[in-house]
Design an enzyme around this catalytic site. Structure first.
Site, PDB file in Angstrom:
ATOM      1  N   LYS A 227       0.844  -1.206   0.000  1.00  0.00           N
ATOM      2  CA  LYS A 227       0.000   0.000   0.000  1.00  0.00           C
ATOM      3  C   LYS A 227       0.875   1.251   0.000  1.00  0.00           C
ATOM      4  O   LYS A 227       0.625   2.210  -0.738  1.00  0.00           O
ATOM      5  CB  LYS A 227      -0.937  -0.008   1.223  1.00  0.00           C
ATOM      6  CG  LYS A 227      -2.024  -1.080   1.144  1.00  0.00           C
ATOM      7  CD  LYS A 227      -2.811  -1.257   2.438  1.00  0.00           C
ATOM      8  CE  LYS A 227      -3.803  -2.417   2.284  1.00  0.00           C
ATOM      9  NZ  LYS A 227      -4.636  -2.678   3.462  1.00  0.00           N
TER      10      LYS A 227
ATOM     11  N   GLN B   9      -4.273  -1.024   9.728  1.00  0.00           N
ATOM     12  CA  GLN B   9      -4.362  -2.377   9.197  1.00  0.00           C
ATOM     13  C   GLN B   9      -5.001  -3.312  10.228  1.00  0.00           C
ATOM     14  O   GLN B   9      -4.634  -3.308  11.400  1.00  0.00           O
ATOM     15  CB  GLN B   9      -2.955  -2.869   8.804  1.00  0.00           C
ATOM     16  CG  GLN B   9      -2.931  -4.228   8.125  1.00  0.00           C
ATOM     17  CD  GLN B   9      -3.524  -4.235   6.723  1.00  0.00           C
ATOM     18  OE1 GLN B   9      -3.686  -3.183   6.087  1.00  0.00           O
ATOM     19  NE2 GLN B   9      -3.861  -5.395   6.228  1.00  0.00           N
TER      20      GLN B   9
ATOM     21  N   ASP C 166     -10.462   3.664   4.318  1.00  0.00           N
ATOM     22  CA  ASP C 166     -10.832   2.252   4.316  1.00  0.00           C
ATOM     23  C   ASP C 166     -12.357   2.071   4.342  1.00  0.00           C
ATOM     24  O   ASP C 166     -12.850   0.962   4.175  1.00  0.00           O
ATOM     25  CB  ASP C 166     -10.258   1.597   5.586  1.00  0.00           C
ATOM     26  CG  ASP C 166      -9.297   0.476   5.272  1.00  0.00           C
ATOM     27  OD1 ASP C 166      -9.207   0.087   4.100  1.00  0.00           O
ATOM     28  OD2 ASP C 166      -8.645   0.000   6.201  1.00  0.00           O
TER      29      ASP C 166
HETATM   30  N1  GUN Z   1      -6.934  -6.392   6.505  1.00  0.00           N
HETATM   31  C1  GUN Z   1      -7.212  -7.111   5.394  1.00  0.00           C
HETATM   32  N2  GUN Z   1      -7.705  -6.303   4.433  1.00  0.00           N
HETATM   33  C2  GUN Z   1      -7.725  -5.059   4.946  1.00  0.00           C
HETATM   34  C3  GUN Z   1      -8.154  -3.795   4.429  1.00  0.00           C
HETATM   35  O1  GUN Z   1      -8.594  -3.646   3.298  1.00  0.00           O
HETATM   36  N3  GUN Z   1      -8.016  -2.758   5.286  1.00  0.00           N
HETATM   37  C4  GUN Z   1      -7.551  -2.900   6.548  1.00  0.00           C
HETATM   38  N4  GUN Z   1      -7.476  -1.825   7.319  1.00  0.00           N
HETATM   39  N5  GUN Z   1      -7.165  -4.044   7.050  1.00  0.00           N
HETATM   40  C5  GUN Z   1      -7.264  -5.117   6.251  1.00  0.00           C
END
Ligand code: GUN
Length: 280
Positions: free
Chosen positions: A46, A90, A113
């Site tokens: 990311k 995350q 998100d």
């Molecule tokens: N864990 C797995 N996929 C994601 C996501 O798209 N965002 C976040 N914050 N955590 C995740």
């Protein structure tokens, strides 16, 4: 349905838009708690893609021992910092931490998100807001590959707030107009449900649960599931048996994963617009 190709197209467009706007500083803040290997890799990707698109990546790494108060204090500071446009914490957090309390600290205009209750409430109410990255990525794949959606039967397997629930809402939205079944681990006769559907999304985290014998010929089959097995990361779709039957299929990896990142960066740009950093 190639998620990497589409992600790269979206990144190129985003980079051009940022340059055309005079390269304003658009900052994505990521927070990772603990040392889970796959989470570290996702966050690294990311950050790397944000920089490739011409954004600034600001990262906070907290140890697995970080307390709830320490995590909350980091997120509170990012929420108050006017130079931060998007915040991504995350998930999952290490056992025993209260994720909801952490998400509650993210203001909706920085919620890239789309996970907070206010962002999800906006989605339910049909109001403008930031929508979850994986569900948005799936919708973009369907659009890009001209998969018919309006009036079609769709099943989303898995009811997580991260993917299944918001995706079911997006597919059923006015203007998209699929007829949606939200299936899950307690669904009776899953095979019969899947067999009826023109669009099948596996978001349950059950390795290989969608097999060719239960897929309607010509259906679009999208794999969001992730299971960590001895053989590596495996999706919900048993590709070998499904590919000969399906009309469209996403690879795993290289399907919905890259699209999650593309949507995250798109959301970060939108967040910067909401904050007046770039023109709308
Ligand atoms: N864990 C797995 N996929 C994601 C996501 O798209 N965002 C976040 N914050 N955590 C995740």
């Amino acid at each position: 349905m190639d998620g990497k190709v589409l992600r790269d197209e979206i990144l190129v467009e985003l980079k051009a838009k940022i340059e055309a706007a005079g390269s304003p500083a658009i900052t994505l803040a990521t927070v990772l708690v603990g040392d889970d290997g796959p989470s570290q890799r996702y966050v690294r990707s990311k950050r790397q893609k944000a920089e490739e698109a011409g954004m600034i990546s600001r990262h906070t790494d907290l140890p697995a021992t970080a307390t709830q108060a320490e995590i909350e204090s980091v997120v509170t500071a990012l929420a108050a910092d006017p130079t931060v446009n998007g915040i991504l914490v995350q998930l999952p957090l290490p056992d025993g931490r209260d994720e909801e309390a952490v998400l509650d600290l993210i203001p909706p205009e920085k919620d890239v998100d789309g996970l907070t209750e206010r962002s999800m409430g906006r989605l339910v109410r049909g109001r403008p807001g930031l929508v979850g990255c994986t569900p948005t990525g799936v919708m973009r794949l369907l659009e890009r590959y001209d998969v018919p959606v309006s009036g079609q039967r769709a099943v989303v397997i898995g009811r997580s707030t991260l993917v299944g629930l918001p995706l079911a809402l997006l597919l059923a939205r006015k203007g998209v107009d699929a007829t949606v079944t939200l299936a899950h681990s307690r669904t009776a006769d899953m095979a019969a449900v899947v067999r009826e559907c023109d669009i099948v999304v596996g978001a349950a985290g059950q390795a290989g649960m969608i097999t060719g014998d239960i897929v309607k010929p010509g259906a679009a089959v999208i794999d969001v599931g992730i299971s960590r097995t001895d053989a590596g990361i495996v999706g919900d779709v048993d590709r070998d048996s499904v590919a000969p039957v399906a009309g469209w299929i996403t690879p795993m990896p290289g399907g919905t994963g890259p699209m999650t990142i593309a949507s995250l960066l798109d959301n970060t740009y939108t967040a910067a617009q909401l904050q007046g950093v770039v023109a709308s």
